[in-house]
Write a protein that holds these residues in place. Structure first.
Motif, PDB file in Angstrom:
ATOM      1  N   ALA A  31     -30.525   6.987 -31.685  1.00  0.00           N
ATOM      2  CA  ALA A  31     -29.317   6.767 -32.504  1.00  0.00           C
ATOM      3  C   ALA A  31     -29.648   6.636 -33.986  1.00  0.00           C
ATOM      4  N   GLU A  32     -30.854   7.062 -34.369  1.00  0.00           N
ATOM      5  CA  GLU A  32     -31.315   6.881 -35.744  1.00  0.00           C
ATOM      6  C   GLU A  32     -30.374   7.514 -36.775  1.00  0.00           C
ATOM      7  N   ALA A  36     -26.779   4.666 -41.161  1.00  0.00           N
ATOM      8  CA  ALA A  36     -26.044   4.304 -42.368  1.00  0.00           C
ATOM      9  C   ALA A  36     -24.702   3.656 -42.044  1.00  0.00           C
ATOM     10  N   SER A  37     -24.080   4.145 -40.971  1.00  0.00           N
ATOM     11  CA  SER A  37     -22.751   3.617 -40.631  1.00  0.00           C
ATOM     12  C   SER A  37     -22.828   2.192 -40.086  1.00  0.00           C
TER      13      SER A  37
ATOM     14  N   LEU B 237     -28.791   6.605 -47.717  1.00  0.00           N
ATOM     15  CA  LEU B 237     -27.971   5.400 -47.754  1.00  0.00           C
ATOM     16  C   LEU B 237     -26.547   5.796 -48.125  1.00  0.00           C
ATOM     17  N   PRO B 238     -25.564   5.225 -47.468  1.00  0.00           N
ATOM     18  CA  PRO B 238     -24.190   5.637 -47.749  1.00  0.00           C
ATOM     19  C   PRO B 238     -23.797   5.298 -49.186  1.00  0.00           C
ATOM     20  N   GLU B 239     -23.139   6.262 -49.815  1.00  0.00           N
ATOM     21  CA  GLU B 239     -22.817   6.080 -51.228  1.00  0.00           C
ATOM     22  C   GLU B 239     -21.905   4.887 -51.460  1.00  0.00           C
ATOM     23  N   ASN B 240     -20.910   4.738 -50.559  1.00  0.00           N
ATOM     24  CA  ASN B 240     -19.961   3.653 -50.799  1.00  0.00           C
ATOM     25  C   ASN B 240     -20.659   2.295 -50.769  1.00  0.00           C
ATOM     26  N   SER B 241     -21.640   2.150 -49.830  1.00  0.00           N
ATOM     27  CA  SER B 241     -22.366   0.887 -49.752  1.00  0.00           C
ATOM     28  C   SER B 241     -23.193   0.684 -51.008  1.00  0.00           C
TER      29      SER B 241
END
Lengths: 175, 260
Positions: A31-32, A36-37, B237-241
């Motif tokens: 699940a790597e 980010a989510s 890394l997610p931009e929003n974070s």
């Protein structure tokens, strides 16, 4: 005979824990991509407010003892949720940092190494602080113990942002 | 079929130990023995222990007391080797992270001490038959040894999972095998040490031997079969974070806490 039963139960539980960790490890690897989510941004301002000893002292002065204890218990519960979330975010960042460690770019690899170390320190502190928060519920005069997590989280944010910028220079990230 | 000295019993005692000797030789040939020194020594020890005890068990002129003396001594040696091997695994898992190297040392030191005390308490409460004290004490020693082994492996797995540490797949395989062996043997030796003469004790023997066999095959898989390289694709890394963190960090920098 009782000892044998206790030990057999302990052995069975231990085996279940070992298998459980082994299975969750393999699920984690697969699940790597969705790492980010799994990050939950924290409202640092609210976190700081909850952990602020001055705020606590103010409430202690202004509220009747019974009311203060009730409010303090609620604040400690909320603080525990923040610390848990910070710890969980740190765990996700450990995995992200580990993925970036083998990068051919020395700067990215170094940033990843720093991120992993910062995240591990935060994860360790979060566990200790959570214990102290649970202990503080029974000791109304004790200090609020979350300042170290707050500080580590700020450092972790910096390390994560640096790695994010190195990995994806086009992203509009300012440090 | 499950009786001592039956074909199945013989096979389960011989095969895993021979396989371990072969595995140790392959590790040496591939130069892996330097990387897994503790496991290499453990594998050879198991094979040598079998090479000494198995003929002693078959030769009629060797008395039961002599056999048990050697067995008792070998269990003592095995305990030391296992502890060294587990320390090595802890060092491998935690040592590669500067932030956790100290935590790893603390865990093995205090965890080991706590488990040793626990094992001593359980051992002290186990019954000893004075007529066959060598049998009783060797069973109690095994029980104590596997309390420490399984406890340390559980501690390793739980702490590794908590910190989301990336394991070397080979080290993971060794630890998993030790954990399975430790737990199954703990249960069987606890029954033997505390129930005295068990009616179907040969079933416990078979369970121990079969577990060892399965674990040795597992070690072959983890140590010799090339592991799939986990795709180390960089997870952006997610931009929003990041944007949110950026904002929060700016706030933090404006009013950095006094406690640093």
């Amino acid at each position: 005979m009782t000892i044998a039963i206790i030990l057999v139960i302990a052995a069975t539980l231990s085996l279940a824990v070992i298998f459980g960790v082994a299975v969750s490890r393999s699920l984690q690897i697969s699940a790597e991509g969705s790492l980010a989510s799994q990050i939950h941004p924290l409202d640092i301002e609210a976190f700081r407010n909850l952990a602020d000893p001055a705020e606590d002292a103010y409430l202690r002065r202004r509220l009747p003892a019974f009311e203060y204890r009730k409010v303090r218990r609620m604040r400690l519960r909320a603080l525990a949720v923040y610390v848990q979330t910070a710890g969980r975010n740190a765990a996700v960042l450990v995995r992200m940092g580990q993925n970036a460690l083998p990068s051919s770019d020395a700067g990215t690899a170094e940033a990843a190494r720093q991120l992993v170390n910062q995240a591990l320190l935060l994860r360790r502190n979060a566990a200790l602080v959570l214990l102290r928060i649970y202990g503080a519920r029974f000791r109304p005069n004790s200090d609020l113990p979350a300042a170290s997590v707050l500080y580590r989280y700020s450092q972790l944010s910096g390390a994560a942002m640096l790695l994010g910028r190195l990995q994806n220079p086009a992203a509009p990230v300012r440090i | 079929m499950f009786q001592p000295h039956s074909v199945l019993w013989q096979y389960l005692w011989v095969a895993p130990n021979l396989l371990l000797a072969v595995l140790a030789s392959i590790l040496w040939k591939r130069g892996l023995h330097k990387q897994f020194r503790g496991f290499y020594i453990y594998a050879w020890f198991q094979a040598v222990q079998w090479a000494v005890l198995y003929p002693m068990d078959l030769i009629p002129s060797v008395s039961a007391v002599d056999y048990l003396r050697i067995y008792w001594f070998s269990v003592l040696l095995e305990s030391i080797i296992l502890f060294v091997l587990i320390s090595e695994i802890f060092a491998d898992v935690f040592g590669s992270y500067a932030a956790l190297a100290h935590v790893g040392r603390l865990l093995i030191r205090w965890g080991g001490a706590f488990l040793l005390i626990t094992a001593t308490i359980f051992a002290a409460r186990a019954p000893i038959d004075n007529r066959t004290w060598l049998v009783s004490t060797s069973q109690i020693m095994q029980e104590a040894m596997y309390i420490v082994v399984s406890g340390l492996i559980v501690l390793l797995f739980v702490s590794g999972a908590y910190f989301r540490l990336a394991w070397n797949p080979r080290v993971f395989g060794i630890a998993l095998g030790l954990g399975i062996t430790g737990c199954v043997h703990l249960a069987t030796w606890a029954i033997r040490a505390n129930f005295g003469a068990v009616r179907k004790s040969n079933l416990l023997d078979i369970a121990n031997l079969a577990t060892s066999h399965v674990v040795v095959l597992m070690w072959y898989y983890y140590l010799l079969v090339p592991q799939k390289v986990a795709t180390k694709s960089v997870v952006a890394l997610p931009e929003n974070s990041l944007a949110l963190w950026n904002r929060e960090l700016e706030r933090l920098l404006q009013q950095r806490p006094a406690h640093q």
